[in-house]
Structure formats: structure tokens, C-alpha cells
Design an enzyme around this catalytic site. Sequence first.
Site, PDB file in Angstrom:
ATOM      1  CB  ALA A  45      48.815  27.127  41.155  1.00  0.00           C
ATOM      2  NE  ARG A 276      43.208  26.275  50.244  1.00  0.00           N
ATOM      3  CZ  ARG A 276      44.117  26.435  49.351  1.00  0.00           C
ATOM      4  NH1 ARG A 276      45.111  27.277  49.522  1.00  0.00           N
ATOM      5  NH2 ARG A 276      43.723  26.352  48.064  1.00  0.00           N
TER       6      ARG A 276
END
EC number: 1.4.3.16
Length: 502
Positions: A45, A276
Amino acid sequence: MQTDCDVLIAGNGLAALTLALSLPESFRIVILCKNRLDDTASRHAQGGIAAAWSGEDDIEKHVADTLEAGAGLCNEAAVRTILSQGKPAIEWLLAQGVAFDRSHDGLHLTREGGHTCRRIAHVADYTGEAVMQSLIVQIRRRPNIRVYERQMALDIQTESGAACGLTVLDRRTQETYNIRASHTVLAGGGLGQIYAATTTPPECTGDAIAMAIRAGCAVENLEFIQFHPTGLARSSENGRTFLISEAVRGEGGILTNQAGERFMPHYDRRAELAPRDIVARAIAAEIAKQTQDFVSLDISHQPAAFVRRHFPSIHRHCLSQCGLDITRQAIPVRPVQHYTCGGIQTDPCGRTSLPQLYALGETACTGLHGANRLASNSLLECVVTARLCAQAIADGQAFQAEPFQRPSESLSAEAGIFSDDLQNTFSRPVLQTFNQRHLGILRNDTGLRRAIAQLQLWKQNQAEPHTASEYENRNLLECSLAVAQAAYRRRQNIGAHFNSDC
């Protein structure tokens, strides 16, 4: 019931380690790592952890941004429960030794797509790695926590209608055995490896979700597969596409097409800072209109020192692997599978529809993400729900789930429509390419029906598994079919799901 441990955790990501560290030290805890303890999707991440921290922000703003990104399908009660614990989650991580970036007035906060203000606490562009390193140090200090590496959970064991442990494969010897536990926790990540192009590591084969489906647990929202807009458009390493963080756009990165034109303002008023799903579909649409299979993400207008300071790992990777200096050159990017928004149905404490079984992290569907996850909400969810789960286990709280009706495997009668097109030969690369085509960003009814028919055929013809790879293939097929069926049932284009026939 005689047990081998009090809490058995299948998985070793952020949610798993947070849970283990949050349980009373009197508990006997076992963590099953599919590979090594430090090898997990959480480690990759980049962005950070979203929380209403600054004076210009508050929980209501964070809730509003999350609900908008989730396109109306979030569970608002769960959203409020989880986001209200954002600040305590950051404080807990600080107490574990996580050295978040600082500014002159406290934590340095960045902004990402879908957020209306800066609220992302981070460690440069390698937050996951920094967080996991700190938690692993703490795990190794706890004598009540046993870590078993290279152990793959295969199936959930039940007794009297409740989970009582797991069947496990020792990947070193290929031998199977059972571990009995008072509380069983699935925290093994998502199902990204059903796709040919994914940011997830090779271990993310949907094991936990597939186990839950076989055990009759409620699952939901599996049609909502998030494709990150900006995967590096270069060859992947070890089956994983390198991610170009959302924060690059948050700090001013501009997307341009092959003609050099900035295109995002034509698709959404928020341009590069749209959620997104919107940015990913816009990039896919631009790629479809041009000859090259990528668009460009340019951050070179920012000072070189700024870029190197904020994005050291991206700068280093692009320079060493691709010969690209992102302080002077644009980055070639294209959408890539990134996150499973759905999963095993749980409450914010991780409790599933099967008593004594819990699910956390990307494995779970708490209702926080709805149809599309807001950037940097996932690491927050891992920490918050794991801490709530620890409290629920310690307090002996029970969860009364709604009765779950397994959806019928519809369309099997229509398999004959595609009988001439179906393949009997199965391999993992063939499956991944097939799913990329039919279960990707843009779907249609014909493709989904063909997918269901083909996946059912492969599943029916599958031999009994004996090795780790064969067990993974079983899980990949189970998850692929669940995604295809959920996508076909969803007759509305919303969030990360788009069907051109709806």
C-alpha cells in the site's frame, strides 16, 4: 471443545496483525501466513490512511465523501461507526511506532481522488511497508502469539453450526492438518489474482472468500471490483503490476492522452480527483480511441525535490525498472485490478453469518465501500474493524445475522448456447486472461453469460486438489464464478460495475 488456540487468524496483513495485537495477552493466538510474515498485500500500500484529523476536516465531511464514492450502496451506519474511529486508529498506529510524515503543525496530510480535503496520513509513498514493519516488531515481542509461515488455510471446520477452526495445508510438505480454535478469523485479502493484470501479490487467490462460500456464509457486492486508474504500463513483476499512487494526482498530476490533451475535465468536474471508477473508465475510453495502450500521468511540473520527497519509491522504481525520471518525464499508466469492494458479509466488528467466524480487511464486506472504495479508506477499515473485532471477541459478543439465501447458479441451462466456444483445457493464465476480458472494467450480458457457462464447466471438470497450486486454482474458480454471477444479477450501472447492456 478442546482447542489448539483461542483465536486462529488466517492471514498476516494489517487487519490480521492489528487484531492479534489488540486482543488480551492472555489469549492463545495463532497467525497462519500463506508465505512469510512480511509478505502481504498490505505491505504494498502506497497512499496512506484516511481520517478526519485536521482542523478543516470533520467526520461528516469524510462520511459524505465516502457515501458519494460508494454511489449510494454503502451501509451508512457502518460508515459512521468505522470513520468515527479514524483518529483513534491513527493514534494507535503511532503508539505502535509508525513514523507518519510530519509537517510544521503535526501530521503531514495529503489528498487523493474523491476526498474534498487533505486527510491522508502517510509515510512518503510506502505507507504499507512502514506500518507493517512496525507491527511485525510488536508481534515478535508477544509470547502469546505464534506465527506459522508457509501455511495455507483450505477450509472452515464447523461443529454444531459454528466455526471451530480450519483445515490447513503445510506448503513445505504438502500435508494437511486441522487446527481447532474458539474463534476463527479470515483475513487473507482479496481475489485480485483472478485477473491477468493486478496490483495484488501472487498470494491473493481469494482463498478466504472461496472458503466462506463453500461453508455457506453470506457474501455480497462481489461484482464491485475496483480497477485502479494508474497501474504502471510496463511488464509486471512476479505477477503484480506496479501501482502509481492516487496521491500523484492528489499532488497535481495531470492525465493526457496520446495526442497530449488533458481529458479528465471532459468526463467529470473533479477532473483527475474524481473517484477511481470514473477515472478508470475515462482512461479505458481514451485508450480505446488511440493506438497506444496507455495514457500519460505527468507530475514533472512540480519541483524535482518535491517529487523525490513525496514519491521516493515510485521515482526509484520508474528510474531503475523503466529508465523513466518522473521529475522530467510523464509516466505511462493504464487501469489495473486493485481491490475487492465486496466480500464476506460482516458487521463493523467482523462478525459473519456463521457463529464464531470473523472476517476482516479486504476479505470482508462491512458496507463501508459500497459500489466503489474511496481512496485510503481500506487501511483505515483494517485497523478499525480489527480493533472492534478484538473487543467483540474479548467480550464474547454474538452477532445475529440475517438469514442468507445462496443465489441459485442461474444460467446453467443456457450453457449450451456457448457450447461451441467453451474450452475444456484449464490453466491459471487462461483463466486470468478470460476474466480480464469478460469481468473487467467494461462488461456486457453476452460476455457475462459466456463467463458463467465457461467457469461452471471448468469447475465441474476440476480434479480433487492435492497441492497448494491446485487448491489456489479451486479458489480462483470459485471466486471467478461468484463475481460473474453477481455481475450478471446487477442490472444497474453503478460504481465499479458497468454493463453496456444495462
